[in-house]
Design a protein around this motif. Structure first.
Motif, PDB file in Angstrom:
ATOM      1  N   ILE A  37       5.372   1.563  14.035  1.00 49.33           N
ATOM      2  CA  ILE A  37       4.372   2.028  13.069  1.00 49.33           C
ATOM      3  C   ILE A  37       3.774   0.815  12.373  1.00 49.33           C
ATOM      4  N   SER A  38       2.686   1.034  11.659  1.00 48.85           N
ATOM      5  CA  SER A  38       2.173  -0.008  10.766  1.00 48.85           C
ATOM      6  C   SER A  38       1.888   0.622   9.408  1.00 48.85           C
ATOM      7  N   VAL A  39       2.072  -0.176   8.368  1.00 53.14           N
ATOM      8  CA  VAL A  39       1.764   0.241   7.003  1.00 53.14           C
ATOM      9  C   VAL A  39       0.634  -0.647   6.514  1.00 53.14           C
ATOM     10  N   ARG A  40      -0.505  -0.023   6.194  1.00 49.78           N
ATOM     11  CA  ARG A  40      -1.699  -0.775   5.808  1.00 49.78           C
ATOM     12  C   ARG A  40      -2.030  -0.497   4.343  1.00 49.78           C
ATOM     13  N   GLN A  41      -2.101  -1.584   3.556  1.00 52.81           N
ATOM     14  CA  GLN A  41      -2.398  -1.479   2.136  1.00 52.81           C
ATOM     15  C   GLN A  41      -3.330  -2.599   1.716  1.00 52.81           C
ATOM     16  N   SER A  77      -1.526  -5.539   6.546  1.00 50.52           N
ATOM     17  CA  SER A  77      -0.873  -4.642   7.491  1.00 50.52           C
ATOM     18  C   SER A  77       0.482  -5.207   7.879  1.00 50.52           C
ATOM     19  N   THR A  78       1.476  -4.356   7.892  1.00 50.20           N
ATOM     20  CA  THR A  78       2.817  -4.746   8.289  1.00 50.20           C
ATOM     21  C   THR A  78       3.253  -3.863   9.442  1.00 50.20           C
ATOM     22  N   LEU A  79       3.724  -4.490  10.501  1.00 52.85           N
ATOM     23  CA  LEU A  79       4.130  -3.766  11.708  1.00 52.85           C
ATOM     24  C   LEU A  79       5.645  -3.649  11.748  1.00 52.85           C
ATOM     25  N   LEU A  95      10.456  -4.448   4.634  1.00 49.98           N
ATOM     26  CA  LEU A  95      11.796  -4.305   5.205  1.00 49.98           C
ATOM     27  C   LEU A  95      11.897  -5.216   6.428  1.00 49.98           C
ATOM     28  N   HIS A  96      12.428  -6.401   6.236  1.00 50.59           N
ATOM     29  CA  HIS A  96      12.404  -7.431   7.274  1.00 50.59           C
ATOM     30  C   HIS A  96      13.296  -7.108   8.469  1.00 50.59           C
ATOM     31  N   ASP A  97      14.257  -6.195   8.277  1.00 48.69           N
ATOM     32  CA  ASP A  97      15.144  -5.845   9.389  1.00 48.69           C
ATOM     33  C   ASP A  97      14.366  -5.259  10.576  1.00 48.69           C
ATOM     34  N   TYR A  98      13.270  -4.557  10.289  1.00 51.29           N
ATOM     35  CA  TYR A  98      12.510  -3.900  11.350  1.00 51.29           C
ATOM     36  C   TYR A  98      11.099  -4.460  11.494  1.00 51.29           C
ATOM     37  N   ARG A  99      10.746  -5.444  10.700  1.00 48.31           N
ATOM     38  CA  ARG A  99       9.395  -6.003  10.732  1.00 48.31           C
ATOM     39  C   ARG A  99       9.175  -6.801  12.021  1.00 48.31           C
ATOM     40  N   ILE A 100       7.987  -6.622  12.616  1.00 51.15           N
ATOM     41  CA  ILE A 100       7.606  -7.346  13.820  1.00 51.15           C
ATOM     42  C   ILE A 100       6.632  -8.463  13.446  1.00 51.15           C
ATOM     43  N   ASP A 101       6.919  -9.656  13.910  1.00 45.41           N
ATOM     44  CA  ASP A 101       6.082 -10.817  13.619  1.00 45.41           C
ATOM     45  C   ASP A 101       4.829 -10.770  14.498  1.00 45.41           C
ATOM     46  N   GLU A 102       3.685 -10.494  13.901  1.00 43.98           N
ATOM     47  CA  GLU A 102       2.448 -10.382  14.671  1.00 43.98           C
ATOM     48  C   GLU A 102       1.834 -11.729  15.046  1.00 43.98           C
ATOM     49  N   SER A 103       2.518 -12.803  14.663  1.00 42.36           N
ATOM     50  CA  SER A 103       2.063 -14.122  15.099  1.00 42.36           C
ATOM     51  C   SER A 103       2.760 -14.561  16.383  1.00 42.36           C
TER      52      SER A 103
END
Length: 592
Positions: free
Chosen positions: A63-67, A71-73, A96-104
């Motif tokens: 999922i992504s959360v956009r604010q 945007s955080t994936l 929540l860094h445990d599930y965050r995906i690095d988009e770089s």
């Protein structure tokens, strides 16, 4: 990420990526959990959406959360983890860094997302969302100009068909435009059937209007007022998405009579194919559209001159048509700013097999296989060695490690006996047997052959029997020459392109992995430990701790031994299924 849609400014948008692959991985359960979790917060400033897939198959469900423009994936989720994301990100404002995906990461950074640029960004069921992102602006631009100018723009872009052979799109359109006929047609080939290929499905599920817009522009250029989308019935979500998109386009006056207030009429009908691989060949596809048996026919005449119902017909695949709006809207010079001299633009591939980052990728033509596998793909799992990449499906060939630096374009691939095909890219590691791989694709071709011509009907079973003889430990060195002779005969004499290319996987393995064939014949061994007739399972007594797990999973009760004592395998009972090796935690099972 793209800007927020009009009307949602100031809101937090949670996007659940739920195309077919996401749904299969549990995206709907994640969606349900998020809806319940957000409902409990009582917040009315949160918008929850289900979009198509961005291509990140290896992190599904995600999922992504956009604010406020950020945007955080989040990936590798389930219902419980999704609730943790809502609690942390929405209620406490903490990522929540445990599930965050690095988009770089290179998977995202090394791509050139053009026709996939809106996948996951827009709601595929909302024509307003597509229009908000300049959708149908290409059609509007085309209708303001003479159709000859639009054809010139397509020709100038250098766009080649993205469905297989890479024939210049503008030239095909020109043939149909010049052909005489009181009725002309545009047909979209969405009947992808290559193993490991799902580009068309993802493109349709994530951005169906791009295909409709491309078809309408094609119709304007060649003088057609009717189009058909031939799509696989096995793609129910894609089919339903297309149906809704067509209905929306008609409602907005973008399909039907007097489009955008002009004299141009064009409408589209959806036709469901029944899963015959041979119907991916354009003349077989047309026969199927005409309610006939899907058999290829001799060419010429080519479909652009005499196609559907004997009328001039342009047939393009989903990827080709999706590029058209971009070319018209942004110009040929922009479109061909990436790629090589002979193969302009980008190409969408399905990266699957023994690869860490599997998924849908869009890359500039001319990129090397090494960059795709080790940068975008993240390399081979478990530190295994790369062995080959199979490109082009049953009609393609294998790219070995020695050609990892080869640029991916039509001409370069031809030099090693491969083709780009529709975009399936299957990665094989050191545990893959190339004799077995060649057999797999030949068996697929035989199962899917229409059987109309002798070379396919006789040649494919003959080649399969030779490969089975070799993998069974009964091969002779003369079989290699016989395989080559039959393969070349198939290539030269089959009626259609599918038959002519069916031997490509076998020929490329004979060319680059001949030593494996010889090991099967001369040494009666399968170097990869795959061919059952040539392998033997045994237990290393020094590593076996007598846990009994292998004994429990053996379907033939072929493993014996007392608990906490070394076990042994009865070779006469062993069916070489490999379940014991998969179950052993101590690497005690030996395959030799």
């Amino acid at each position: 990420m793209a800007e927020q849609r009009s009307g949602s400014a100031g809101k937090t948008r949670i996007v659940v990526y739920g195309s077919t692959c996401g749904i299969a991985s549990g995206a709907l359960k994640v969606l349900e959990a998020i809806e319940k979790a957000v409902g409990k917060t009582g917040r009315d400033d949160v918008e929850i959406l289900q979009h198509g897939c961005m291509g990140c198959c290896f992190i599904e469900p995600y999922i992504s959360v956009r604010q406020e423009g950020n945007s955080t994936l989040y990936g590798f989720l389930d219902a419980e983890k999704a609730c943790h994301v809502v609690e942390s990100h929405l209620l406490r404002g903490e990522v929540l860094h445990d599930y965050r995906i690095d988009e770089s990461m290179p998977f995202f950074r090394r791509q050139e997302r053009r026709i996939t640029g809106l996948l996951g960004v827009i709601d595929p069921l909302s024509i307003e969302d597509y229009i908000h992102h300049e959708g149908y602006a290409g059609l509007a631009e085309a209708l303001r100009k003479d159709s000859a100018d639009i054809l010139q723009e397509v020709n100038g872009s250098g766009l080649r068909g993205r469905g297989g052979a890479g024939f210049p799109t503008g030239r095909k359109w020109q043939f149909a435009r010049q052909a005489r006929g009181d009725q002309k047609y545009v047909v979209c080939n969405a009947d992808e059937g290559d193993p490991g290929a799902y580009m068309n499905r993802a493109e349709i599920e994530g951005n169906p209007h791009a295909v409709l817009e491309g078809m309408a522009i094609a119709g304007y250029v060649i003088g057609a007022n009717r189009g058909y989308i031939y799509v696989r019935a096995e793609y129910p979500l894609a089919v339903e998405t297309l149906r809704k998109a067509v209905a929306q386009a008609r409602e907005y006056g973008l399909l039907g009579k007097n489009i955008l207030g002009t004299s141009f009429d064009f409408d589209i009908e959806i036709f469901l194919g029944s899963g015959a691989f041979v119907c991916g060949e354009e003349t077989a596809l047309l026969a199927s559209l005409e309610q006939k048996r899907g058999n290829p026919r001799h060419r010429p005449p080519f479909p652009a001159i005499e196609g559907l119902f004997g009328k001039p017909t342009v047939i393009n695949n989903v990827g080709t048509l999706s590029n058209i709006p971009l070319i018209i809207r942004k110009g040929a010079q922009w479109w061909k700013s990436v790629g090589t001299d002979t193969t302009r633009g980008t190409k969408v591939f399905c990266l699957t097999g023994k690869i860490r980052n599997s998924g849908l990728i869009e890359v500039p033509m001319g990129i090397t296989m090494k960059e795709i596998v080790f940068d975008i793909g993240g390399g081979i799992p478990d530190e295994k060695k790369f062995k080959a990449a199979q490109l082009g499906g049953p009609s393609g060939g294998f790219i070995p490690a020695e050609h990892l630096d080869l640029p991916i374009d039509y001409e370069s691939l031809q030099t090693i006996g491969s083709i780009m095909g529709s975009g399936g890219m299957v990665i094989l590691d050191e545990d893959s047997c190339m004799v077995d791989a060649a057999h797999f694709f030949l068996q697929f071709d035989q199962d899917e052959s229409c059987g109309q011509c002798v070379p396919c009907r006789i040649g494919l079973p003959l080649m399969i029997r030779m490969l089975e003889k070799i993998s069974g430990g009964k091969g002779e060195m003369s079989d290699l020459e016989n395989l080559t002779v039959v393969a070349e005969s198939l290539r030269k004499t089959s009626l259609c392109a599918l038959g002519q290319t069916a031997a490509n996987p076998t020929l490329s393995t004979l060319r680059f992995f001949r030593d494996e064939y010889e090991a099967h014949i001369r040494d009666k061994k399968c170097p990869a430990g795959v061919c059952r007739s040539l392998i033997r399972f045994s237990i290393d007594k020094d590593k076996c701790v007598g846990c009994g797990i292998c004994k429990k999973v053996c379907p033939e009760n072929a493993i014996h031994g007392e608990r906490k004592e070394p076990h042994w395998i009865d070779e006469e009972k062993c069916v070489k299924c490999g379940l014991c090796k998969d179950a052993c935690k101590f690497d005690a099972i030996i395959v030799s």
